[in-house]
Write an enzyme that holds these catalytic residues in place. Structure first.
Site, short mmCIF file in Angstrom:
data_model
loop_
_atom_site.label_atom_id
_atom_site.label_comp_id
_atom_site.label_asym_id
_atom_site.label_seq_id
_atom_site.Cartn_x
_atom_site.Cartn_y
_atom_site.Cartn_z
N PHE A 10 39.28 32.88 38.99
CA PHE A 10 40.41 32.21 39.96
C PHE A 10 40.75 30.93 38.59
O PHE A 10 41.44 29.72 39.53
CB PHE A 10 39.80 30.89 40.84
CG PHE A 10 38.41 31.23 41.79
CD1 PHE A 10 38.22 32.05 43.03
CD2 PHE A 10 36.94 31.05 41.13
CE1 PHE A 10 37.63 32.52 43.70
CE2 PHE A 10 35.74 31.85 42.05
CZ PHE A 10 36.46 32.78 43.40
N ASP A 14 37.06 27.27 39.18
CA ASP A 14 38.25 26.86 40.02
C ASP A 14 38.47 27.18 40.87
O ASP A 14 39.76 27.72 41.24
CB ASP A 14 39.31 26.32 39.21
CG ASP A 14 40.28 25.26 39.59
OD1 ASP A 14 39.93 24.32 39.87
OD2 ASP A 14 41.25 25.09 39.87
N CYS A 39 38.18 21.60 45.17
CA CYS A 39 38.90 21.23 45.77
C CYS A 39 38.04 21.06 47.52
O CYS A 39 39.25 20.20 48.07
CB CYS A 39 40.55 21.91 45.53
SG CYS A 39 40.17 23.75 46.73
#
Length: 443
Positions: free
Chosen positions: A304, A373, A399
């Site tokens: 990612f 990520d 996130c």
């Protein structure tokens, strides 16, 4: 639908929810989520929504305040939906986010980190360099509003200022409102996206993308060009999907930002993903490299990878790094960035990481450390495919704490890894958004 009784009533706030609202209980035990309230407070509230399992309310008056309560800095706070925690003292905001992360690990992943990393924090204001303003012509006000959505997302907040966006964007809010209001197409522009890079010779680094639902006339185009030149911003037009974005002024703008500690410059397009907070981004990259314990002979897989935010700085440190990303356009720009920075030891591949990639050449490479990520949905699909026994360390940048907790549970409880450490990073101060990082090692 039964009518909601909006008679004010009092509640004792027991906790803070993951989205920054106070949590209380009615006498019958039903949960109530209260906007604008903090743990330990007694508040007078008005109910605004109801569901089978919980109710929602807003604070009308704080009867007994928490010692952590502060006066919100922004006059629009409480109406604008861009922030959720301005009434909570800044040092306590990050601790609340840390608690959310640890509770998610325990409740969802059934794991506990051996160590909690010190939170990464930076400036709490004027940090946001990417976002989207909604635009709406309001006939009752005889004005066009440009701003974030209100907490009631049906409406656009009537902003005159914003303390979370970078100053050069905040200064544009009133001029943008006046600009759009003067256009013939003011009812056909639903949003303006902003993104900020380093200053360039023709403009000061800010790029604005005007989404428009109908073709723009020559008068409107001239007004937009004049605005761009006067304010020294790059203006793009978006008549359709992402691929329809074209520059209006300058005709060939250059957008980029520099990661000075690694002497790397990343060029990007105006709708590309970049990390919102430049200061925290550099601190996050440094912490990631520290947790990976990067050595000169390491060969690292970066999944990612986007534009190469981690990949390219890492290439300054290790022998080889391989980046994989699902969006082909980002991969093409990552390759260009590698060439522009003279990094021949970084390679990139386009691949849908939610699908079976076990036959891919990059999957079979002899790489020894792993960086993840992923988006909010997490990395569970690719983790189930990877030959994890090849890697000595895994660092996971997240996130969304719930997806990280789920994936941590898989790594620890099903694949035998150890959750060595984890911590939060304040990428979005004044909001309830939780950005975090975790290190896994073989036991």
């Amino acid at each position: 639908m039964a009518r909601i009784d909006q008679t004010p009533f009092e509640l004792d706030i027991l906790d803070l929810s993951h989205d920054g609202r106070g949590v209380a209980r009615r006498d019958d035990g039903k949960a109530v989520f209260v906007a604008g309230a903090l743990a330990g407070e007694r508040v007078r509230v008005k109910q605004v929504a109801r569901s089978r399992s919980f109710d929602e309310a807003v604070t009308l008056e704080v009867l007994q305040a928490s010692p952590d309560r502060v006066q919100p800095r922004c006059a629009h706070y409480g109406v604008c939906g861009g922030c959720a925690l301005q009434h909570l003292e800044e040092s306590k905001q990050i601790l609340a986010k840390q608690r959310v992360l640890l509770e998610n690990f325990e409740r969802i992943g059934h794991v506990t980190p051996d160590a909690v990393l010190p939170p990464l924090t930076g400036g709490a204001w004027h940090y946001r360099r990417k976002g989207r303003f909604s635009v709406r012509r309001v006939e009752k006000k005889d004005r066009t509003l440009v701003g974030f959505r209100e907490r009631d997302p049906r409406f656009v907040a009537d902003l005159h200022e914003c303390h979370t966006v970078v100053p050069q964007v905040g200064a544009l809010i009133p001029p943008l409102s006046a600009l759009v209001d003067g256009l013939d197409a003011r009812r056909d522009i639903p949003q303006v996206e902003f993104i900020v890079g380093d200053p360039q010779p023709e403009f000061d680094g800010v790029a604005l993308v005007f989404r428009h639902l109908q073709p723009l006339g020559e008068g409107d185009l001239a007004a937009l060009r004049a605005f761009a030149e006067r304010e020294r911003v790059a203006v793009y037009l978006q008549p359709g999907g992402v691929d329809s974005v074209q520059p209006l002024w300058p005709t060939q703008p250059s957008l980029s930002f520099r990661l000075a500690p690694w002497d790397v410059t990343l060029a990007f397009r105006p709708l590309d993903f970049i990390q919102v907070n430049a200061n925290i981004n550099e601190a996050m990259i440094a912490r990631t490299f520290e947790l990976l314990d990067l050595q000169a002979n390491d060969r690292v897989l970066d999944l990612f990878c986007g534009l190469g935010n981690f990949t390219l700085p890492m290439a300054r440190v290790v022998a080889e790094v391989v980046g994989v990303e699902g969006e082909a356009g980002l991969v093409a720009r990552a390759k260009d960035n590698a060439q522009r920075n003279g990094l021949a030891n970084a390679s990139f591949h386009a691949a849908d990481l939610t699908q079976d990639q076990r036959g891919s050449a990059w999957m079979r490479r002899g790489l020894d450390k792993l960086l993840l990520d992923p988006p909010r949905s997490g990395a569970i699909d690719v983790l189930r495919q990877l030959p994890l026994e090849k890697f000595g360390r895994i660092v996971y940048v997240s996130c969304h704490p719930a997806s990280l907790a789920r994936d941590a549970g898989y790594l620890v409880n099903e694949r035998g890894w150890k959750l060595v450490s984890a911590g939060v990073m304040d990428m979005f101060p004044q909001t309830a958004h939780v950005e975090s990082i975790a290190l896994f090692e073989k036991p």
